[in-house]
Write a protein that holds these residues in place. Sequence first.
Motif, PDB file in Angstrom:
ATOM      1  N   THR A 203       1.551  35.336 -14.996  1.00  0.00           N
ATOM      2  CA  THR A 203       2.539  35.717 -16.014  1.00  0.00           C
ATOM      3  C   THR A 203       3.040  34.490 -16.758  1.00  0.00           C
ATOM      4  O   THR A 203       3.259  34.524 -17.977  1.00  0.00           O
ATOM      5  CB  THR A 203       3.712  36.450 -15.349  1.00  0.00           C
ATOM      6  OG1 THR A 203       3.211  37.592 -14.651  1.00  0.00           O
ATOM      7  CG2 THR A 203       4.745  36.885 -16.363  1.00  0.00           C
ATOM      8  N   TRP A 204       3.209  33.404 -16.056  1.00  0.00           N
ATOM      9  CA  TRP A 204       3.624  32.150 -16.706  1.00  0.00           C
ATOM     10  C   TRP A 204       2.608  31.694 -17.735  1.00  0.00           C
ATOM     11  O   TRP A 204       2.963  31.265 -18.837  1.00  0.00           O
ATOM     12  CB  TRP A 204       3.804  31.080 -15.639  1.00  0.00           C
ATOM     13  CG  TRP A 204       3.970  29.700 -16.195  1.00  0.00           C
ATOM     14  CD1 TRP A 204       5.111  29.105 -16.602  1.00  0.00           C
ATOM     15  CD2 TRP A 204       2.914  28.750 -16.421  1.00  0.00           C
ATOM     16  NE1 TRP A 204       4.859  27.861 -17.078  1.00  0.00           N
ATOM     17  CE2 TRP A 204       3.508  27.605 -16.978  1.00  0.00           C
ATOM     18  CE3 TRP A 204       1.543  28.765 -16.215  1.00  0.00           C
ATOM     19  CZ2 TRP A 204       2.764  26.491 -17.335  1.00  0.00           C
ATOM     20  CZ3 TRP A 204       0.806  27.654 -16.564  1.00  0.00           C
ATOM     21  CH2 TRP A 204       1.404  26.524 -17.116  1.00  0.00           C
ATOM     22  N   GLN A 208       3.673  31.399 -21.659  1.00  0.00           N
ATOM     23  CA  GLN A 208       3.658  30.073 -22.274  1.00  0.00           C
ATOM     24  C   GLN A 208       2.585  29.935 -23.357  1.00  0.00           C
ATOM     25  O   GLN A 208       2.502  28.898 -24.012  1.00  0.00           O
ATOM     26  CB  GLN A 208       3.440  29.007 -21.201  1.00  0.00           C
ATOM     27  CG  GLN A 208       4.546  28.926 -20.170  1.00  0.00           C
ATOM     28  CD  GLN A 208       5.870  28.488 -20.779  1.00  0.00           C
ATOM     29  OE1 GLN A 208       5.911  27.687 -21.708  1.00  0.00           O
ATOM     30  NE2 GLN A 208       6.971  29.043 -20.266  1.00  0.00           N
ATOM     31  N   GLY A 209       1.791  30.966 -23.563  1.00  0.00           N
ATOM     32  CA  GLY A 209       0.780  30.929 -24.615  1.00  0.00           C
ATOM     33  C   GLY A 209      -0.516  30.272 -24.219  1.00  0.00           C
ATOM     34  O   GLY A 209      -1.413  30.115 -25.067  1.00  0.00           O
ATOM     35  N   ARG A 213      -4.200  30.528 -26.011  1.00  0.00           N
ATOM     36  CA  ARG A 213      -4.770  29.275 -26.485  1.00  0.00           C
ATOM     37  C   ARG A 213      -6.161  29.026 -25.907  1.00  0.00           C
ATOM     38  O   ARG A 213      -7.081  28.598 -26.615  1.00  0.00           O
ATOM     39  CB  ARG A 213      -3.841  28.119 -26.124  1.00  0.00           C
ATOM     40  CG  ARG A 213      -4.351  26.748 -26.543  1.00  0.00           C
ATOM     41  CD  ARG A 213      -3.280  25.699 -26.275  1.00  0.00           C
ATOM     42  NE  ARG A 213      -2.906  25.653 -24.871  1.00  0.00           N
ATOM     43  CZ  ARG A 213      -3.552  24.948 -23.936  1.00  0.00           C
ATOM     44  NH1 ARG A 213      -4.625  24.237 -24.290  1.00  0.00           N
ATOM     45  NH2 ARG A 213      -3.147  24.944 -22.686  1.00  0.00           N
ATOM     46  N   LEU A 214      -6.320  29.295 -24.617  1.00  0.00           N
ATOM     47  CA  LEU A 214      -7.598  29.029 -23.960  1.00  0.00           C
ATOM     48  C   LEU A 214      -8.515  30.238 -23.936  1.00  0.00           C
ATOM     49  O   LEU A 214      -9.743  30.071 -23.885  1.00  0.00           O
ATOM     50  CB  LEU A 214      -7.350  28.550 -22.522  1.00  0.00           C
ATOM     51  CG  LEU A 214      -6.523  27.279 -22.349  1.00  0.00           C
ATOM     52  CD1 LEU A 214      -6.262  27.001 -20.881  1.00  0.00           C
ATOM     53  CD2 LEU A 214      -7.244  26.097 -22.977  1.00  0.00           C
ATOM     54  N   TRP A 248      -1.988  21.420 -14.622  1.00  0.00           N
ATOM     55  CA  TRP A 248      -3.374  21.231 -15.076  1.00  0.00           C
ATOM     56  C   TRP A 248      -3.669  22.105 -16.295  1.00  0.00           C
ATOM     57  O   TRP A 248      -4.251  21.651 -17.276  1.00  0.00           O
ATOM     58  CB  TRP A 248      -4.323  21.556 -13.933  1.00  0.00           C
ATOM     59  CG  TRP A 248      -5.769  21.403 -14.276  1.00  0.00           C
ATOM     60  CD1 TRP A 248      -6.561  22.278 -14.957  1.00  0.00           C
ATOM     61  CD2 TRP A 248      -6.602  20.287 -13.955  1.00  0.00           C
ATOM     62  NE1 TRP A 248      -7.828  21.795 -15.079  1.00  0.00           N
ATOM     63  CE2 TRP A 248      -7.894  20.574 -14.470  1.00  0.00           C
ATOM     64  CE3 TRP A 248      -6.398  19.092 -13.289  1.00  0.00           C
ATOM     65  CZ2 TRP A 248      -8.960  19.692 -14.333  1.00  0.00           C
ATOM     66  CZ3 TRP A 248      -7.467  18.232 -13.150  1.00  0.00           C
ATOM     67  CH2 TRP A 248      -8.732  18.523 -13.670  1.00  0.00           C
ATOM     68  N   ILE A 249      -3.268  23.364 -16.236  1.00  0.00           N
ATOM     69  CA  ILE A 249      -3.543  24.290 -17.348  1.00  0.00           C
ATOM     70  C   ILE A 249      -2.799  23.859 -18.602  1.00  0.00           C
ATOM     71  O   ILE A 249      -3.314  23.969 -19.730  1.00  0.00           O
ATOM     72  CB  ILE A 249      -3.145  25.726 -16.943  1.00  0.00           C
ATOM     73  CG1 ILE A 249      -4.029  26.190 -15.775  1.00  0.00           C
ATOM     74  CG2 ILE A 249      -3.258  26.687 -18.113  1.00  0.00           C
ATOM     75  CD1 ILE A 249      -5.507  26.186 -16.064  1.00  0.00           C
TER      76      ILE A 249
END
Length: 295
Positions: A203-204, A208-209, A213-214, A248-249
């Motif tokens: 969920t985070w 956080q998008g 983005r990925l 890391w993400i």
Amino acid sequence: MSSDAREWVWEHSCSRGTARLVLLSIADRVADEQCVAWASLTSLVERTNASRSTVREALDRLLDGGELEQLDDLTGPQRSTVYRLPLAAKAIANAAREQEADEDASTDEREPGLTLRVAGLRRYGIRPREVPDSPATDRNPAGPETGTSRRKPARRRTGNRHVGVPETGPQNRSEPKVNRRYSSSGTSVTSASEWQVDPATHTWARQQGHLDRLGEQGLQAADAKWRAHRADFKPRPAGAWAADWRSWIAREHAPGRPNLYAVPGNGTAPKGGMTRAEAHTAALLAALDEPTGTE
């Protein structure tokens, strides 16, 4: 009478060093011709300015040498130890007897000065112990009736004072063990390959998008790369892996992002690596070499 006892120590005692100081300290407290005095170990340490172990050794030497006697059946103020200087008591009694010319030299006492008069010692705070000594523990049955002595203090009991505590292992459940089964927070630990992304972490990433983005495939690729880099790490709690995975993400680049380390004619950075200034220069040169369609 303390002056007579001190005089005997100065002139007739064979003691030396700290033992002599200890004997003088006890003789200084002698109150009558019986040469009996009480003294605690703490007071002897303070008077002689020596360590406790040194004073104990000095007492043992004096007791073994016969110049000092410890009376176990008597006790002083605050349960202090009672001592007697037997040789000094004999010398003082003989000197007093020689001065009395009108008294018969014969007496019932075989050893003058050794028979104690306990009633006369009460005024100095010395009295018999409340608990009588057992006959089985009497070390000198043939000695004087009230003059039993102990040459060396009893050994202190040693051992584990804590009852009910296991011999091995931590006393508290929260204390970490050697096999790391329990951490300081009480949670289990696992390796990076066994850790799974929990719903809160997923969920985070969406809030956080990072998922947008990925992309789903990019997120999976970043997860696989993270697990490969963390394969040799020691096991950690799940919360620690989740925090490391999120960091890391957040730093992971999107799949379509241009390579800033590209150089003209080559899509990868040189093996030796470049400085930041060289990387910017290579990126500008790569942009200039790209066709624009206006040639």
